[in-house]
Design a protein around this motif. Structure first.
Motif, PDB file in Angstrom:
ATOM      1  N   PHE A 147      10.177  -1.476   3.232  1.00  0.00           N
ATOM      2  CA  PHE A 147       8.925   0.048   2.970  1.00  0.00           C
ATOM      3  C   PHE A 147       9.905   1.504   3.533  1.00  0.00           C
ATOM      4  O   PHE A 147       9.006   2.374   2.983  1.00  0.00           O
ATOM      5  CB  PHE A 147       8.173  -0.495   5.076  1.00  0.00           C
ATOM      6  CG  PHE A 147       6.936   0.305   4.608  1.00  0.00           C
ATOM      7  CD1 PHE A 147       6.665   0.973   3.892  1.00  0.00           C
ATOM      8  CD2 PHE A 147       6.405  -0.294   6.047  1.00  0.00           C
ATOM      9  CE1 PHE A 147       5.248   1.701   4.249  1.00  0.00           C
ATOM     10  CE2 PHE A 147       4.342   0.423   5.957  1.00  0.00           C
ATOM     11  CZ  PHE A 147       4.500   1.578   4.684  1.00  0.00           C
ATOM     12  N   ILE A 179       0.862  -1.207  -0.205  1.00  0.00           N
ATOM     13  CA  ILE A 179       0.120  -0.085  -0.070  1.00  0.00           C
ATOM     14  C   ILE A 179       1.050   1.141   0.040  1.00  0.00           C
ATOM     15  O   ILE A 179       0.498   2.005  -0.515  1.00  0.00           O
ATOM     16  CB  ILE A 179      -0.710  -0.266   1.414  1.00  0.00           C
ATOM     17  CG1 ILE A 179      -1.378  -0.652   1.528  1.00  0.00           C
ATOM     18  CG2 ILE A 179      -1.887   1.512   1.058  1.00  0.00           C
ATOM     19  CD1 ILE A 179      -2.894  -1.032   2.251  1.00  0.00           C
ATOM     20  N   GLY A 180       1.822   1.212   0.901  1.00  0.00           N
ATOM     21  CA  GLY A 180       2.732   2.745   1.088  1.00  0.00           C
ATOM     22  C   GLY A 180       3.558   2.274  -0.741  1.00  0.00           C
ATOM     23  O   GLY A 180       3.631   3.427  -0.381  1.00  0.00           O
ATOM     24  N   TYR A 181       3.636   1.744  -0.846  1.00  0.00           N
ATOM     25  CA  TYR A 181       4.972   1.881  -2.177  1.00  0.00           C
ATOM     26  C   TYR A 181       3.845   2.371  -3.562  1.00  0.00           C
ATOM     27  O   TYR A 181       4.499   3.254  -4.417  1.00  0.00           O
ATOM     28  CB  TYR A 181       5.049   0.722  -2.272  1.00  0.00           C
ATOM     29  CG  TYR A 181       5.415  -0.220  -4.083  1.00  0.00           C
ATOM     30  CD1 TYR A 181       7.037  -0.513  -3.284  1.00  0.00           C
ATOM     31  CD2 TYR A 181       5.204   0.285  -4.710  1.00  0.00           C
ATOM     32  CE1 TYR A 181       7.704  -0.935  -4.303  1.00  0.00           C
ATOM     33  CE2 TYR A 181       5.833   0.262  -5.959  1.00  0.00           C
ATOM     34  CZ  TYR A 181       7.704  -0.251  -5.549  1.00  0.00           C
ATOM     35  OH  TYR A 181       8.299  -0.913  -6.622  1.00  0.00           O
ATOM     36  N   GLY A 223      10.030   6.883  -2.758  1.00  0.00           N
ATOM     37  CA  GLY A 223       8.456   8.548  -3.171  1.00  0.00           C
ATOM     38  C   GLY A 223       9.837   9.560  -3.549  1.00  0.00           C
ATOM     39  O   GLY A 223       9.609  10.612  -3.648  1.00  0.00           O
ATOM     40  N   ILE A 270       5.054   8.935   4.831  1.00  0.00           N
ATOM     41  CA  ILE A 270       3.310   8.847   4.110  1.00  0.00           C
ATOM     42  C   ILE A 270       2.955  10.092   4.764  1.00  0.00           C
ATOM     43  O   ILE A 270       2.837  11.090   3.881  1.00  0.00           O
ATOM     44  CB  ILE A 270       3.267   7.675   4.271  1.00  0.00           C
ATOM     45  CG1 ILE A 270       3.573   6.717   4.221  1.00  0.00           C
ATOM     46  CG2 ILE A 270       1.623   7.474   3.716  1.00  0.00           C
ATOM     47  CD1 ILE A 270       3.034   5.231   4.499  1.00  0.00           C
ATOM     48  N   PHE A 298      -4.052   6.046   6.969  1.00  0.00           N
ATOM     49  CA  PHE A 298      -3.367   4.533   6.835  1.00  0.00           C
ATOM     50  C   PHE A 298      -2.113   5.498   7.754  1.00  0.00           C
ATOM     51  O   PHE A 298      -1.353   3.930   7.906  1.00  0.00           O
ATOM     52  CB  PHE A 298      -2.722   4.831   4.992  1.00  0.00           C
ATOM     53  CG  PHE A 298      -1.730   3.243   5.232  1.00  0.00           C
ATOM     54  CD1 PHE A 298      -1.848   2.004   5.559  1.00  0.00           C
ATOM     55  CD2 PHE A 298      -0.411   3.956   4.229  1.00  0.00           C
ATOM     56  CE1 PHE A 298      -1.423   1.604   4.650  1.00  0.00           C
ATOM     57  CE2 PHE A 298       0.745   2.774   4.219  1.00  0.00           C
ATOM     58  CZ  PHE A 298       0.314   1.173   4.937  1.00  0.00           C
ATOM     59  N   ALA A 324      10.673   2.114   0.031  1.00  0.00           N
ATOM     60  CA  ALA A 324       9.504   2.658  -0.710  1.00  0.00           C
ATOM     61  C   ALA A 324       9.388   4.024  -0.743  1.00  0.00           C
ATOM     62  O   ALA A 324       8.933   4.697  -1.678  1.00  0.00           O
ATOM     63  CB  ALA A 324       9.003   1.868  -0.730  1.00  0.00           C
ATOM     64  N   THR A 325       9.145   4.444   0.597  1.00  0.00           N
ATOM     65  CA  THR A 325       8.582   5.625   1.263  1.00  0.00           C
ATOM     66  C   THR A 325       9.430   6.971   0.765  1.00  0.00           C
ATOM     67  O   THR A 325       9.730   7.182   0.363  1.00  0.00           O
ATOM     68  CB  THR A 325       7.953   5.708   2.191  1.00  0.00           C
ATOM     69  OG1 THR A 325       9.363   5.327   3.049  1.00  0.00           O
ATOM     70  CG2 THR A 325       7.269   4.815   2.266  1.00  0.00           C
ATOM     71  N   LEU A 342       3.041   6.282  -3.161  1.00  0.00           N
ATOM     72  CA  LEU A 342       4.369   6.917  -3.506  1.00  0.00           C
ATOM     73  C   LEU A 342       4.251   6.678  -4.688  1.00  0.00           C
ATOM     74  O   LEU A 342       4.460   8.089  -5.200  1.00  0.00           O
ATOM     75  CB  LEU A 342       5.503   6.484  -2.187  1.00  0.00           C
ATOM     76  CG  LEU A 342       5.720   7.341  -0.652  1.00  0.00           C
ATOM     77  CD1 LEU A 342       6.591   8.446  -1.408  1.00  0.00           C
ATOM     78  CD2 LEU A 342       4.627   7.424   0.073  1.00  0.00           C
TER      79      LEU A 342
END
Lengths: 496, 96, 129, 345
Positions: D54, B65-67, D62, D239, D218, D57-58, B70
């Motif tokens: 994680f 989800i986080g992936y 991102g 996030i 989330f 990814a963030t 972003l």
């Protein structure tokens, strides 16, 4: 509170940096005062630690109350207690010094400057105290990131110079991290004392050699040893005065200390000097660094730039001394960390005063400086004498130990390089004295009847730190015997 | 079940290689952007499949989800960039 | 073949790191230098993560059984069942530090650009001298 | 660990890295670099490092990509300078080759990939795995080591984010009143940004508006549930920050600054680290060492020393999340508007 002193040395500046940022939003001028109070407190706690180390012996402080290899440990021995005290005192003096200079150079960024300033010193204090190899990396990055920001604040050419520093600094830190990774894969531990125990019970494999090599290259990049020095002169020359006053005495010296720390508390004498046998190569590198630094310094016209090259030469002193592999050389290197810290500080403070009043620091603008700023020049001279190595300043004693170490190890090239470097320093500083004392002020006739008319000193907040530092140079020189017997020899005894 | 998941994952990865060719060749940046987005989507699937193979799916869904979130933001930013900077090939965009 | 499979990660680590190092030293565009820096750092992160991987191990989140009062039931935990948490924590730190450095480098890049109107290091050095 | 996935994605990653360095267009280079980070995330997941996955990814993929794109937006995306220093490149290539060969020679000395009996996997990490539940009641070993055993590291890690924000802010920030009269201090005023037209893109606005609340929910879950699942302060904070960035991207700076003004950003960034350090200082006053959470049971209601550690970790994570959220947002605002805080990407 006494048993919490090791943590407080680091925690006080950290928290005060946050408060400076918050209060700075509303009262920018208070941040100066807060910074001074912070470092006064830190110095007191550093002194308490030093006293305890001398009376009781090395201190170990664990964070979160987890026993040593599992949690993070602060290991305080004789040498790093002394260096921490030096860092606190230097930061305290520079904090006082920076008041007028910052208002002039940076304007509305005062609270950010002081917040970064305080965090930089936090990082350096942590690097010196920590007994955990990875914690050292994190603190290394804190001090590096703050120094990038501080160096670039003055703008103009500083941006590209700092960018180069950022690239080189990151390479250094990454190499260090890689070295720690190789140690971790060999031992499974991050605590320096624990790694040392595990390493000495196994045979030293090729990967340990690579780990050592990468940690050393990382630190050499950070401290600007000769072939890796290219970032330093530009970065320090174009920085704001207060920043270079803070960074020049501390940043490189702390890296040198990390090198000593890695050599003593992670690896051991037998491995470094009998198994590896790199000492000839590295002493040769140090010789080249000293000679190259001195020669490059001779070519400079700008005083600040000249000093940055002298730093490169001084790094050669310390690296060479540490790698001579005998007690005198090691004593010289350790003592020179302290001596050189204050020496560099003294000279940079003096030059900062001159820049504040005259506008630039080129040799031609030094004409008649002795009549114009006599007190500043007294401080400058003491710093210069120490740099040349004239007793009773501390520069003489560190050089004495280094030279006797070189004599014992029969490292003649190093000995000659030290003497040549002293000679070059003498030439450099007497050139300034010649220009400043014997050449008249450029615009007006030398007025013997009313010499006070031309006097134009820097403000008191700048002069007091300068004179204190000059006094400290002589004071440390006079108490050399005590410092060496009570603080440096107990540290070296475990290693040799 | 596990061999099937392995197979599915490898299939996705091989597809990814095909899409990647477009990213390498891509005459315009928009080709690259699209192909990289496709790779991103496949990566989300791969993470979930990895979760199934580890049989800890509940843990890996969070990452997926986080992936995805972003990835969306990165895509919006890039799209915004091209909205302001109306050229797609680098050389003609020199003047803007 | 056996050798390559067993050491594949480490070989890739070395190649990625050297690619990043070369980019940092030799490339001239400032943004590309920063991208190479990030690549170099990921190489080191891959090195740490590879050393912490274990064959047949699960992720380092312990499967915990609870009784009806939500108190954990005591169970023996085998080190071999879970991947190495230590290297992962170190690398969490390294990733965050990497992004912080990247951000600061990008800010410097913007300032360099507004000062010299170029992102090309050689060009900037030519205008300075 | 999953062997096949690992090998193929690593090969793809290598391709991505080469591509990212050799594409001439900077924007293409950044996009490929984004893919590089996303693929890296798959590799971490396959190696069982889900918290790292994680974070990558963030933070890495991102926000890192967003920062790069905003910098290119504020500067330029083309390389005009054609001349290459071949000699310098060759010399660097030789240096790199020497280092590379040195490292490759060590490869055979290292334990095999996935060897559970290597020293790195047995000494310290075994202690953490076997004792985390008993000593802290936290099943996610990564969280317990991050926030407790090595909590001191993490405090400085948060500090690094703080430093990055303050550094970027003080480097880039230009006051509007200053730029008008003082052209001497910085020539940035004449920097030509691409012409900025307000295009109302309804789709993006609506989509973002719908997404932001869910993202924030989330993110809060990620922060609070970090003890039991991957995640924690950093990931949740990023996030949260990303959701604010999304608003700023899809609307404009006025909207963005109405959520968090400049002063509030600085205040909250410091506050986050202050929460972390403050918890440590409270431990001082209760008679423990710095960050010794177990003494907190004296003031936390109805907890023993072990649960006190677990609860304090949550407090610490909140502090981390606050700092990370606001500083990521602040860094984005600084970078994309070139420090003027008026308009940007």
């Amino acid at each position: 509170m006494i048993e919490q002193a090791p943590a407080l040395i680091v925690v006080i500046p950290l928290i005060s940096a946050l408060f400076i940022t918050i209060i700075g939003l509303y009262q920018p001028r208070v941040s100066w005062l807060l910074t001074i109070i912070t470092f006064a407190l830190s110095s007191i706690f550093a002194f308490i630690c030093l006293k305890q180390v001398v009376t009781v012996g090395p201190i170990s402080y664990v964070f979160g109350n987890w026993p040593a290899p599992f949690g993070i440990e602060y290991a305080i021995d004789h040498l790093n207690a002394l260096i921490v005290l030096m860092i606190c005192v230097v930061a305290f003096l520079v904090a006082i010094y920076s008041k007028h200079d910052i208002i002039k150079e940076l304007g509305d960024k005062i609270p950010h400057f002081y917040s970064l300033f305080t965090l930089l010193v936090t990082g350096l204090l942590g690097i010196t105290l920590t007994g955990d190899a990875f914690n050292l990396y994190v603190l290394l990055e804190i001090s590096a990131l703050t120094s990038y920001a501080l160096l670039a604040l003055s703008g103009g050419r500083a941006y590209i110079a700092t960018f180069n520093y950022l690239i080189m600094g990151t390479i250094g830190a990454c190499f260090y991290l890689l070295g720690v990774g190789y140690l971790l894969i060999n031992t499974g531990s991050l605590n320096m004392a624990d790694i040392s125990v595990i390493l000495s019970s196994n045979t030293y494999s090729y990967t340990v050699l690579v780990a050592f090599l990468f940690i050393m290259i990382g630190m050499w990049t950070k401290m600007a040893l000769f072939p890796l020095h290219s970032w330093l002169p530009n970065a320090y020359t174009y920085a704001p005065t207060s920043t270079s006053c803070l960074l020049a005495p501390l940043m490189t010296k702390v890296s040198v200390y990390v090198m000593l720390r890695m050599m003593t508390s992670v690896f051991n004498y037998d491995y470094i000097f009998n198994v590896l046998q790199w000492q000839h190569i590295i002493v040769a590198l140090a010789v080249i660094a000293i000679l190259a630094g001195s020669v490059l310094a001779l070519r400079q016209d700008n005083l600040k730039r000249m000093l940055t090259y002298l730093i490169v030469a001084e790094i050669g002193y310390m690296v060479g001394g540490a790698w001579l592999g005998n007690a005198n050389g090691f004593t010289g290197a350790s003592y020179h960390i302290i001596a050189d810290g204050f020496m560099t500080l003294c000279l940079f403070l003096a030059i900062g005063c001159i820049i504040y009043k005259v506008g630039d620091a080129s040799l031609s603008s030094m004409k008649g400086i002795f009549t114009k700023m006599p007190i500043t020049m007294v401080g400058f001279l003491i710093g210069a004498f120490s740099m040349i190595g004239i007793p009773p300043t501390c520069g003489f004693f560190s050089k004495w130990y280094l030279i006797s170490g070189a004599y014992e190890a029969s490292a003649w090239a190093f000995l000659v390089a030290l003497l040549i470097s002293s000679l070059v320093n003498a030439v450099l500083f007497f050139r300034i004295i010649e220009v400043g004392y014997f050449q008249a002020l450029p615009s007006e006739e030398p007025n013997h009847h009313h010499p006070k008319i031309t006097r134009d000193e820097a403000p008191l907040t700048m002069l007091i730190p300068l004179l204190t530092t000059a006094g400290l140079l002589i004071g440390i020189g006079l108490y050399t015997a005590d410092i060496v017997t009570y603080l440096i020899h107990p540290f070296i005894k475990n290693f040799l | 079940m596990i061999p099937f998941l392995y197979g599915a994952g490898l299939f996705l990865l091989i597809n990814m290689v095909l899409v990647f060719i477009r990213a390498v060749q891509g005459p315009t940046v928009i080709d690259r952007l699209l192909s990289i987005n496709v790779i991103g989507t496949k990566c989300i699937n791969l993470i979930v499949i990895a979760g199934l193979i580890f049989s800890r799916l509940d843990m890996f869904v969070d990452i997926a989800i986080g992936y995805g979130l972003l990835n969306y933001i990165a895509a919006v930013c890039t799209a915004k960039f091209y909205q302001h900077n109306k050229t797609l090939s680098p050389d003609s965009g020199a003047s803007s | 073949m056996e050798f390559i499979i067993n050491y594949y990660n480490y070989i890739i680590v070395v190649i990625i790191m050297m690619l990043g190092l070369w980019g940092m030293l030799a490339l001239s565009n400032l943004v590309k230098k920063l991208i190479s820096m990030a690549i170099f750092q990921t190489g080191i992160i891959l090195f740490y993560i590879s050393m912490g991987a274990k064959k047949g191990a699960s992720i380092p989140i312990i499967k915990q059984a609870y009784d009806e009062h939500h108190h954990p039931i005591h169970q023996t935990i085998n080190n071999m069942d879970y991947a190495n948490p230590l290297t992962q924590i170190l690398m969490l730190t390294a990733i965050v530090v990497g992004v912080a450095t990247l951000g600061l480098g990008l800010a410097l890049t913007q300032r360099v650009y507004s000062e010299h109107k170029s992102l090309h290091e050689d060009e900037i050095l030519e205008t300075l001298s | 660990m999953i062997l096949g996935f690992d090998i193929i994605s690593l090969s793809l990653i290598l391709l991505c890295a080469v591509l990212a360095l050799f594409i001439r267009d900077l924007m293409g280079s950044v996009i490929v670099f984004g893919a590089y980070s996303f693929l890296m995330c798959v590799v971490w997941a396959c190696n069982g490092a889900i918290d790292v996955a994680f974070t990558e990814a963030t933070v890495g993929a991102g926000v890192g990509t967003v920062f790069l794109v905003s910098t290119i937006y504020s500067t330029t995306r083309i390389d005009t300078f054609k001349k290459n220093r071949l000699l310098k490149q060759l010399f660097m290539f030789a240096v790199v080759c020497v280092v590379g060969v040195l490292l490759l020679k060590t490869v055979t000395d290292l334990p095999q990939w996935g060897d559970a009996g290597s020293p790195a996997n047995t000494h310290l990490s075994a202690y953490y795995i076997e004792n985390s539940i008993d000593q802290t009641h936290v099943p996610n070993v990564v969280t317990s080591v991050l926030a407790d055993y090595r909590g001191f590291d993490t405090m400085f890690e948060t500090c690094v984010v703080f430093v990055a924000f303050i550094g970027i802010f003080s480097l880039l920030r230009i006051r509007k009143s200053k730029t008008k009269n003082a052209a001497t201090t910085s020539p940035t005023t004449e920097l030509t940004l691409p012409p900025h037209q307000e295009v109302d893109s309804l789709i993006i606005k609506t989509a973002s508006h719908l997404m932001v609340p869910f993202m924030q929910l989330f993110a809060l879950y990620v922060v609070a549930h970090g003890h039991y699942s991957p995640g924690g302060g950093f990931q949740g904070g990023v996030i949260l920050g990303a959701s604010l960035i999304l608003l700023a991207v899809s609307y404009n700076f006025k909207k963005a600054l109405s959520i968090l003004s400049e002063k509030k950003i600085i205040l909250l960034v410091s506050l986050g680290v202050l929460i972390y350090a403050g918890i440590g200082v409270i431990c001082f006053f209760l008679g423990g060492n710095f960050l010794d959470y177990s003494v907190l049971h004296k003031i936390l209601p109805a907890t023993d020393t072990i649960m006190a550690r677990s609860h304090a970790m949550l407090g610490v994570e909140i502090g981390v999340a606050l700092t990370v959220m606001v500083s990521m947002y602040g860094i984005y605002l600084s970078l994309s508007s070139n420090g003027r805080f008026d308009k940007g990407l």
